[in-house]
Scaffold this motif. Structure first.
Motif, PDB file in Angstrom:
ATOM      1  N   ARG A   1       0.835  -1.195   0.000  1.00  0.00           N
ATOM      2  CA  ARG A   1       0.000   0.000   0.000  1.00  0.00           C
ATOM      3  C   ARG A   1       0.871   1.247   0.000  1.00  0.00           C
ATOM      4  N   MET A   2       1.910   1.242   0.836  1.00  0.00           N
ATOM      5  CA  MET A   2       2.805   2.392   0.917  1.00  0.00           C
ATOM      6  C   MET A   2       3.539   2.605  -0.402  1.00  0.00           C
ATOM      7  N   LYS A   3       3.954   1.525  -1.041  1.00  0.00           N
ATOM      8  CA  LYS A   3       4.642   1.627  -2.322  1.00  0.00           C
ATOM      9  C   LYS A   3       3.709   2.229  -3.372  1.00  0.00           C
ATOM     10  N   ALA A   4       2.474   1.762  -3.399  1.00  0.00           N
ATOM     11  CA  ALA A   4       1.507   2.301  -4.364  1.00  0.00           C
ATOM     12  C   ALA A   4       1.254   3.782  -4.099  1.00  0.00           C
ATOM     13  N   GLU A   5       1.153   4.138  -2.829  1.00  0.00           N
ATOM     14  CA  GLU A   5       0.940   5.543  -2.477  1.00  0.00           C
ATOM     15  C   GLU A   5       2.140   6.392  -2.897  1.00  0.00           C
ATOM     16  N   ALA A   6       3.338   5.867  -2.700  1.00  0.00           N
ATOM     17  CA  ALA A   6       4.545   6.594  -3.091  1.00  0.00           C
ATOM     18  C   ALA A   6       4.591   6.781  -4.613  1.00  0.00           C
ATOM     19  N   GLU A   7       4.209   5.737  -5.347  1.00  0.00           N
ATOM     20  CA  GLU A   7       4.192   5.847  -6.809  1.00  0.00           C
ATOM     21  C   GLU A   7       3.162   6.883  -7.253  1.00  0.00           C
ATOM     22  N   LEU A   8       2.012   6.898  -6.590  1.00  0.00           N
ATOM     23  CA  LEU A   8       0.986   7.886  -6.914  1.00  0.00           C
ATOM     24  C   LEU A   8       1.495   9.297  -6.631  1.00  0.00           C
ATOM     25  N   LYS A   9       2.128   9.475  -5.465  1.00  0.00           N
ATOM     26  CA  LYS A   9       2.666  10.794  -5.103  1.00  0.00           C
ATOM     27  C   LYS A   9       3.752  11.213  -6.095  1.00  0.00           C
ATOM     28  N   ALA A  10       4.572  10.264  -6.533  1.00  0.00           N
ATOM     29  CA  ALA A  10       5.618  10.591  -7.499  1.00  0.00           C
ATOM     30  C   ALA A  10       4.994  11.039  -8.822  1.00  0.00           C
ATOM     31  N   ALA A  11       3.941  10.346  -9.241  1.00  0.00           N
ATOM     32  CA  ALA A  11       3.263  10.735 -10.484  1.00  0.00           C
ATOM     33  C   ALA A  11       2.642  12.128 -10.333  1.00  0.00           C
ATOM     34  N   GLU A  12       2.033  12.383  -9.181  1.00  0.00           N
ATOM     35  CA  GLU A  12       1.458  13.707  -8.930  1.00  0.00           C
ATOM     36  C   GLU A  12       2.545  14.783  -8.925  1.00  0.00           C
ATOM     37  N   ALA A  13       3.692  14.460  -8.335  1.00  0.00           N
ATOM     38  CA  ALA A  13       4.808  15.418  -8.307  1.00  0.00           C
ATOM     39  C   ALA A  13       5.318  15.684  -9.718  1.00  0.00           C
ATOM     40  N   ASP A  14       5.385  14.652 -10.548  1.00  0.00           N
ATOM     41  CA  ASP A  14       5.812  14.853 -11.931  1.00  0.00           C
ATOM     42  C   ASP A  14       4.841  15.767 -12.673  1.00  0.00           C
ATOM     43  N   GLU A  15       3.549  15.531 -12.461  1.00  0.00           N
ATOM     44  CA  GLU A  15       2.543  16.385 -13.105  1.00  0.00           C
ATOM     45  C   GLU A  15       2.654  17.829 -12.623  1.00  0.00           C
ATOM     46  N   LEU A  16       2.854  18.001 -11.330  1.00  0.00           N
ATOM     47  CA  LEU A  16       2.987  19.341 -10.774  1.00  0.00           C
ATOM     48  C   LEU A  16       4.246  20.032 -11.301  1.00  0.00           C
ATOM     49  N   ALA A  17       5.333  19.292 -11.403  1.00  0.00           N
ATOM     50  CA  ALA A  17       6.574  19.861 -11.940  1.00  0.00           C
ATOM     51  C   ALA A  17       6.380  20.266 -13.397  1.00  0.00           C
ATOM     52  N   ALA A  18       5.677  19.448 -14.160  1.00  0.00           N
ATOM     53  CA  ALA A  18       5.418  19.789 -15.564  1.00  0.00           C
ATOM     54  C   ALA A  18       4.550  21.040 -15.654  1.00  0.00           C
ATOM     55  N   ALA A  19       3.553  21.124 -14.802  1.00  0.00           N
ATOM     56  CA  ALA A  19       2.696  22.323 -14.783  1.00  0.00           C
ATOM     57  C   ALA A  19       3.504  23.555 -14.392  1.00  0.00           C
ATOM     58  N   ALA A  20       4.418  23.405 -13.447  1.00  0.00           N
ATOM     59  CA  ALA A  20       5.264  24.530 -13.031  1.00  0.00           C
ATOM     60  C   ALA A  20       6.169  24.973 -14.178  1.00  0.00           C
ATOM     61  N   ARG A  21       6.720  24.024 -14.919  1.00  0.00           N
ATOM     62  CA  ARG A  21       7.565  24.381 -16.070  1.00  0.00           C
ATOM     63  C   ARG A  21       6.740  25.117 -17.122  1.00  0.00           C
ATOM     64  N   ASP A  22       5.521  24.638 -17.373  1.00  0.00           N
ATOM     65  CA  ASP A  22       4.641  25.317 -18.333  1.00  0.00           C
ATOM     66  C   ASP A  22       4.348  26.742 -17.878  1.00  0.00           C
ATOM     67  N   ARG A  23       4.035  26.889 -16.608  1.00  0.00           N
ATOM     68  CA  ARG A  23       3.728  28.214 -16.072  1.00  0.00           C
ATOM     69  C   ARG A  23       4.952  29.110 -16.152  1.00  0.00           C
ATOM     70  N   GLU A  24       6.123  28.554 -15.886  1.00  0.00           N
ATOM     71  CA  GLU A  24       7.361  29.332 -15.949  1.00  0.00           C
ATOM     72  C   GLU A  24       7.601  29.831 -17.381  1.00  0.00           C
ATOM     73  N   ARG A  25       7.340  28.959 -18.363  1.00  0.00           N
ATOM     74  CA  ARG A  25       7.474  29.393 -19.764  1.00  0.00           C
ATOM     75  C   ARG A  25       6.482  30.499 -20.082  1.00  0.00           C
ATOM     76  N   ASP A  26       5.238  30.338 -19.591  1.00  0.00           N
ATOM     77  CA  ASP A  26       4.229  31.376 -19.829  1.00  0.00           C
ATOM     78  C   ASP A  26       4.649  32.703 -19.193  1.00  0.00           C
ATOM     79  N   VAL A  27       5.146  32.626 -17.971  1.00  0.00           N
ATOM     80  CA  VAL A  27       5.577  33.842 -17.262  1.00  0.00           C
ATOM     81  C   VAL A  27       6.750  34.479 -17.989  1.00  0.00           C
ATOM     82  N   SER A  28       7.686  33.669 -18.434  1.00  0.00           N
ATOM     83  CA  SER A  28       8.852  34.200 -19.145  1.00  0.00           C
ATOM     84  C   SER A  28       8.406  34.892 -20.431  1.00  0.00           C
ATOM     85  N   SER A  29       7.493  34.258 -21.126  1.00  0.00           N
ATOM     86  CA  SER A  29       6.968  34.858 -22.353  1.00  0.00           C
ATOM     87  C   SER A  29       6.244  36.165 -22.039  1.00  0.00           C
ATOM     88  N   SER A  30       5.451  36.151 -20.978  1.00  0.00           N
ATOM     89  CA  SER A  30       4.741  37.370 -20.579  1.00  0.00           C
ATOM     90  C   SER A  30       5.721  38.451 -20.166  1.00  0.00           C
TER      91      SER A  30
END
Length: 119
Positions: A61-90
């Motif tokens: 259960r803990m391993k599955a939760e960690a994998e889920l959190k890692a996937a969520e962190a990857d998505e959040l990091a990707a969203a942050a990179r997208d936002r950073e590009r948008d901010v830089s462009s702005s």
């Protein structure tokens, strides 16, 4: 053969039979005790196995939760990179617009090394 010899033979046979019976009794008792000990060991092992299975399930259960959190962190990091590009462009757009405004403004001078007025 006299009576005394017969009595001694009978006594010897009885003693041998008693010793044989005692040996069989002790062997049976030892076998029973070993069987009881083995059953107690199996019972303890089954109890420990249940605990191990619980810990294993918790680990999974803990391993599955960690994998889920890692996937969520990857998505959040990707969203942050997208936002950073948008901010830089702005930011670049804002800078460009200030520069155009400075070119249009007759009060802006290049005497200070090409820097425009404070914004």
């Amino acid at each position: 053969m006299n009576t005394s010899t017969i009595v001694w033979i009978v006594v010897a046979v009885v003693v041998l039979l008693a010793l044989l019976a005692l040996a069989l009794f002790l062997k049976r008792r030892s076998t029973t005790k070993r069987g009881q000990k083995a059953e107690a060991m199996r019972k303890e092992t089954r109890r420990d196995e249940v605990e191990v299975r619980k810990r294993e399930a918790e680990s999974d259960r803990m391993k599955a939760e960690a994998e889920l959190k890692a996937a969520e962190a990857d998505e959040l990091a990707a969203a942050a990179r997208d936002r950073e590009r948008d901010v830089s462009s702005s930011r670049e757009d804002i800078t460009t617009r200030y520069e155009r405004a400075d070119k249009v403004d007759p009060r802006t001078t290049d005497d200070d090394g090409g820097e425009s007025r404070k914004r």
